[in-house]
Design an enzyme around this catalytic site. Structure first.
Site, PDB file in Angstrom:
ATOM      1  N   SER A   9      -1.498  -2.308   0.558  1.00  0.00           N
ATOM      2  CA  SER A   9      -1.051  -1.225   1.428  1.00  0.00           C
ATOM      3  C   SER A   9       0.267  -1.648   2.068  1.00  0.00           C
ATOM      4  CB  SER A   9      -2.092  -0.948   2.511  1.00  0.00           C
ATOM      5  OG  SER A   9      -2.049  -1.995   3.462  1.00  0.00           O
ATOM      6  N   LYS A  10       0.785  -0.754   2.901  1.00  0.00           N
ATOM      7  CA  LYS A  10       2.095  -1.003   3.524  1.00  0.00           C
ATOM      8  C   LYS A  10       2.123  -2.324   4.288  1.00  0.00           C
ATOM      9  CE  LYS A  10       4.351   3.368   3.601  1.00  0.00           C
ATOM     10  NZ  LYS A  10       3.677   4.612   3.917  1.00  0.00           N
ATOM     11  N   ARG A  11       0.938  -2.726   4.779  1.00  0.00           N
ATOM     12  CA  ARG A  11       0.876  -3.988   5.529  1.00  0.00           C
ATOM     13  C   ARG A  11       1.402  -5.163   4.698  1.00  0.00           C
ATOM     14  NH1 ARG A  11      -4.015  -5.983   5.922  1.00  0.00           N
ATOM     15  NH2 ARG A  11      -4.859  -4.364   4.592  1.00  0.00           N
ATOM     16  N   HIS A  12       1.203  -5.079   3.389  1.00  0.00           N
ATOM     17  CA  HIS A  12       1.563  -6.207   2.534  1.00  0.00           C
ATOM     18  C   HIS A  12       3.033  -6.210   2.130  1.00  0.00           C
ATOM     19  CE1 HIS A  12      -2.816  -5.591   1.738  1.00  0.00           C
ATOM     20  NE2 HIS A  12      -2.789  -6.863   2.062  1.00  0.00           N
ATOM     21  N   GLY A  13       3.698  -5.104   2.334  1.00  0.00           N
ATOM     22  CA  GLY A  13       5.099  -5.020   1.907  1.00  0.00           C
ATOM     23  C   GLY A  13       5.324  -3.631   1.365  1.00  0.00           C
TER      24      GLY A  13
END
Ligand code: GLU
Length: 479
Positions: free
Chosen positions: A251-255
């Protein structure tokens, strides 16, 4: 063989969906199959034309051409679900007249209350079949009360739902464990995803459904629809999820997660396709840098990995760097130019010839197209500010001696003809410095940095006049 990619146009193309598209494309290429693009836009509130356009654009950018789709209609159209409502309506009529589906008048509040009861008791909600046995009079009464019905498919208990997934192997569901009779058409007349997907797969003669594992729990419902309508069932291949490095769904958390983000960050489509295809698949030879064409000649559904793939941003960057290094020079120059322009370089004034030399020298240091900007600085700017390391070195004893020697040499013993071949040697003679004690200060003096391409090559590109100006400035500032 016919495969399909069926995105919902509710946002940008996510990397997980791009993976589904890539695997479908590669498998289609391998088998000379048709590749259908179907737009699943029945979520009328969230689907947008912009999103559809951006999905077309991203797929095209990735080089994933489809053989049938909204823009390439053949005999299985229309290819947008929103244009197929009359088709679904006929099937719904049939199910109703055969008693396999029925109108359900339960309100959202009633259903929510039942769900809450179940949850309180620690059970999963199963629709209790409240409206299944209503008489025609009772239905009339409900409608007279102003209730608009949804349509539910009757799911008989005790049916084994089995499939052999090409990746997961045998998968079994019991019909009593899928939540009871489920809605196939909402009370506003919009048909539900699980209902129409299987109808479309059948009508579009899809033989293999390759999609993300998150769709596996939907499959028994789709198979129950197929059973009720006696539709042919495709073969399934559910791709394991793509995870971040903490092993949670990417998800966006990872990049960055959308294809659009990768494009603007400066990834090449060839690298992205190569990396994504190989997230759950490896070549027998262990080769890693492979074109889509080469991968497609080797890949098959059974050889895809069963376990979740962890997205490794470092590996993708490494792969991108490989592609940047070996890309057709003229093409990579064209791809770098917008980044240079954005950074304020007057590319036209530099000229194509010089630009070609500059880019040939530094593209090997770029992992992303955007990396070209810091790398050209020492070659294109007249006087790049010394970076921290260079500044420290220029302040040192060796630095000062080097600058002083170079200042004396430029315009006397060293000129435009001999500066690339002789300058460093003459500085060596004058200062007695050698090895890295000579080369590092020379590099700092001439390029304001300790990093960069081969110094003699860089000097050729920078040119004598600019080098002489840089030597004077550094001399004036540090000595
Ligand atoms: N439209 C679905 C999605 O975007 C895909 C449906 C399917 O592949 O069966 O997730």
């Amino acid at each position: 063989m016919r495969v399909r990619f069926a995105p919902s146009p509710t946002g940008f193309l996510h990397i997980g969906n791009a993976r589904t598209a890539i695997i479908n494309y590669l498998v289609a290429q391998k088998n000379g199959a048709e590749f259908v693009l179907r737009i699943e836009d029945t979520d009328l509130e969230r689907s947008t034309k912009e999103s559809e356009k951006s999905i077309f654009f991203d797929l095209t950018w990735l080089g994933l051409s489809w053989t049938e789709g909204p823009d390439k209609p053949k005999d299985c159209g229309p290819y947008r679900q929103s244009e197929r409502f009359d088709i679904y309506a006929k099937y719904t009529e049939r199910l109703l007249s055969e008693g396999k589906a029925y109108p359900c008048y339960c309100t959202q509040e009633e259903l929510d209350a039942q769900r809450a009861e179940c949850e309180k008791a620690g059970n999963a909600f199963v629709y209790p079949g409240t409206c299944r046995g209503l008489t025609p009079e009772q239905r009339k009464q409900k409608e007279a009360d102003g209730r608009k019905p949804a349509i539910r498919l009757h799911v008989p208990d005790g049916i084994d739902i089995d499939l052999i997934d090409a990746i997961k192997g045998p998968v079994h569901f019991d019909s009593q464990n899928i939540g009871g009779d489920f809605i196939i058409v909402r009370s506003d007349g919009v048909p539900i995803f699980n209902y129409i997907v299987i109808i479309d797969d059948a009508l579009m003669k899809i033989t293999h459904v390759i999609r993300g594992e998150d769709h596996l729990p939907n499959t028994p419902k789709q198979l129950m629809v197929a059973r009720a309508l006696e539709l042919p069932v495709p073969k399934y291949a559910h791709l394991p999820l793509v995870l971040g490095d903490d092993r949670k769904k990417l998800s966006k958390r990872h990049g960055i997660t959308s294809v659009e983000n990768y494009r603007s960050a400066g990834y090449l489509p060839e690298a992205l396709v190569n990396y994504i295809a190989m997230m759950g698949w490896s070549s027998e030879s262990g080769e890693e840098i492979m074109s889509a064409e080469k991968i497609s000649s080797q890949i098959d559904l059974e050889s895809l990995g069963k376990s979740p793939a962890v997205f490794d941003f470092g590996k993708l960057r490494w792969m991108n760097a490989n592609y940047i290094r070996s890309y057709d020079l003229e093409k990579i120059i064209d791809l770098f130019i917008p980044y240079l322009k954005d950074a304020g370089y007057d590319v036209d004034a530099v000229g194509r010839e010089k630009l070609t030399k500059v880019i040939s020298l530094v593209r090997g240091n770029c992992e992303l197209l955007a990396d070209i900007v810091p790398n050209v600085k020492i070659l294109l700017e007249d006087f790049p500010e010394p970076d921290e390391e260079a500044d420290l070195l220029l302040k040192s004893e060796e630095g000062k001696r080097t600058a002083a020697a170079a200042f004396e040499l430029m315009g006397t013993e060293i000129n435009a003809e001999n500066f690339t071949s002789d300058l460093i040697n003459k500085i060596k003679e004058k200062t007695g410095l050698k090895g890295k004690n000579l080369f590092h200060p020379c590099r700092a003096l001439l390029t304001s940095s300790l990093k960069g391409p081969d110094l003699a090559e860089a000097m050729k590109v920078i040119g004598y006049d600019i080098c002489a100006q840089r030597v004077k400035k550094i001399h004036d500032r540090y000595c």
